[in-house]
Design an enzyme around this catalytic site. Structure first.
Site, PDB file in Angstrom:
ATOM      1  N   ARG A  71       0.793  -1.244   0.000  1.00 25.25           N
ATOM      2  CA  ARG A  71       0.000   0.000   0.000  1.00 25.25           C
ATOM      3  C   ARG A  71       0.824   1.293   0.000  1.00 25.25           C
ATOM      4  O   ARG A  71       0.256   2.374   0.026  1.00 25.25           O
ATOM      5  CB  ARG A  71      -0.994   0.039   1.168  1.00 25.25           C
ATOM      6  N   ASP A  72       2.157   1.213  -0.020  1.00 26.12           N
ATOM      7  CA  ASP A  72       2.983   2.430  -0.073  1.00 26.12           C
ATOM      8  C   ASP A  72       4.252   2.138  -0.877  1.00 26.12           C
ATOM      9  O   ASP A  72       5.359   2.492  -0.483  1.00 26.12           O
ATOM     10  CB  ASP A  72       3.318   2.892   1.350  1.00 26.12           C
ATOM     11  N   PHE A  73       4.062   1.500  -2.018  1.00 25.75           N
ATOM     12  CA  PHE A  73       5.168   1.087  -2.895  1.00 25.75           C
ATOM     13  C   PHE A  73       5.559   2.298  -3.735  1.00 25.75           C
ATOM     14  O   PHE A  73       4.952   2.572  -4.764  1.00 25.75           O
ATOM     15  CB  PHE A  73       4.698  -0.084  -3.770  1.00 25.75           C
ATOM     16  N   ASN A  77      10.388   4.411  -0.764  1.00 20.95           N
ATOM     17  CA  ASN A  77      10.456   3.187   0.031  1.00 20.95           C
ATOM     18  C   ASN A  77      11.235   2.068  -0.647  1.00 20.95           C
ATOM     19  O   ASN A  77      11.153   0.909  -0.229  1.00 20.95           O
ATOM     20  CB  ASN A  77       9.041   2.714   0.376  1.00 20.95           C
ATOM     21  N   LYS A 108       0.757   7.484  -1.034  1.00 23.74           N
ATOM     22  CA  LYS A 108       1.026   8.815  -1.571  1.00 23.74           C
ATOM     23  C   LYS A 108       0.225   9.009  -2.851  1.00 23.74           C
ATOM     24  O   LYS A 108       0.179   8.134  -3.712  1.00 23.74           O
ATOM     25  CB  LYS A 108       2.530   8.955  -1.824  1.00 23.74           C
TER      26      LYS A 108
END
Length: 195
Positions: A71-73, A77, A108
């Protein structure tokens, strides 16, 4: 319980004075975002190699039992060192069996597909984020949020094949996006052999 050479390792955790602490593997290198900001957009062959590594990571996560959705690839990161990447920051990752009924939005904006914005993230949401990450790596610009992104509009010399792969990854409609990271990886490997 995650154990993959391209995913940051959790060594330990503890609670001290009502605060939780994680002890993570130290990873040397720059985030992919820092690398592109410092060195500029990446050449196509390097971008394809990184995309294959990313797809391998997602295939591992999505094949866990139960599947894990990051969910935040994003480029922030992904740590890169000598052409190898590692995925960090599992703060908002969630097991797929916990997603049903979950109404929280994480991630994001430029890397967020429509279903995740609605609080309905799934494995294909990470594939969208991978496509948006690739757009950033090749163009040096953030992808347009929640829409199909065509690299050729910014970098005309990019191959038709890679342009199509990124466009398919960033399809707003789930049924038009790649159905799995394994499918995406096979497209990247076929593309790499034709270049």
């Amino acid at each position: 319980n995650l154990n993959h050479p391209k995913i940051v390792k959790l060594h330990d955790y503890f609670i001290e004075e009502s605060r939780a602490f994680l002890v993570l593997e130290y990873i040397e290198g720059l985030s992919l975002k820092e690398k592109v900001e410092r060195d500029g957009k990446l050449p196509e062959s390097e971008a394809i190699d990184l995309a294959k590594q990313m797809a391998t990571i997602l295939d591992y996560l999505h094949c866990c039992t139960p599947p894990v959705v990051h969910r935040d690839f994003t480029p922030e990161n992904l740590i890169v060192n000598s052409g190898l990447i590692k995925l960090i920051d599992f703060d908002v990752a969630i097991e797929a069996n916990q997603l049903n009924g979950s109404n929280n939005t994480a991630g994001k904006t430029n890397y967020l597909p429509p279903e995740q914005f609605r609080g309905q993230a799934c494995a294909q949401s990470d594939i969208y984020a991978l496509g948006a990450t690739m757009f950033f790596v090749i163009t040096g610009r953030e992808a347009e949020p929640m829409q199909r992104n065509q690299v050729k509009t910014v970098v005309p010399e990019i191959s038709d094949g890679l342009d199509q792969i990124i466009a398919t990854c960033t399809e707003p409609e789930l049924e038009k996006r790649y159905q799995s990271a394994a499918e995406l990886l096979s497209k990247l490997e076929a593309l790499n052999s034709s270049i």
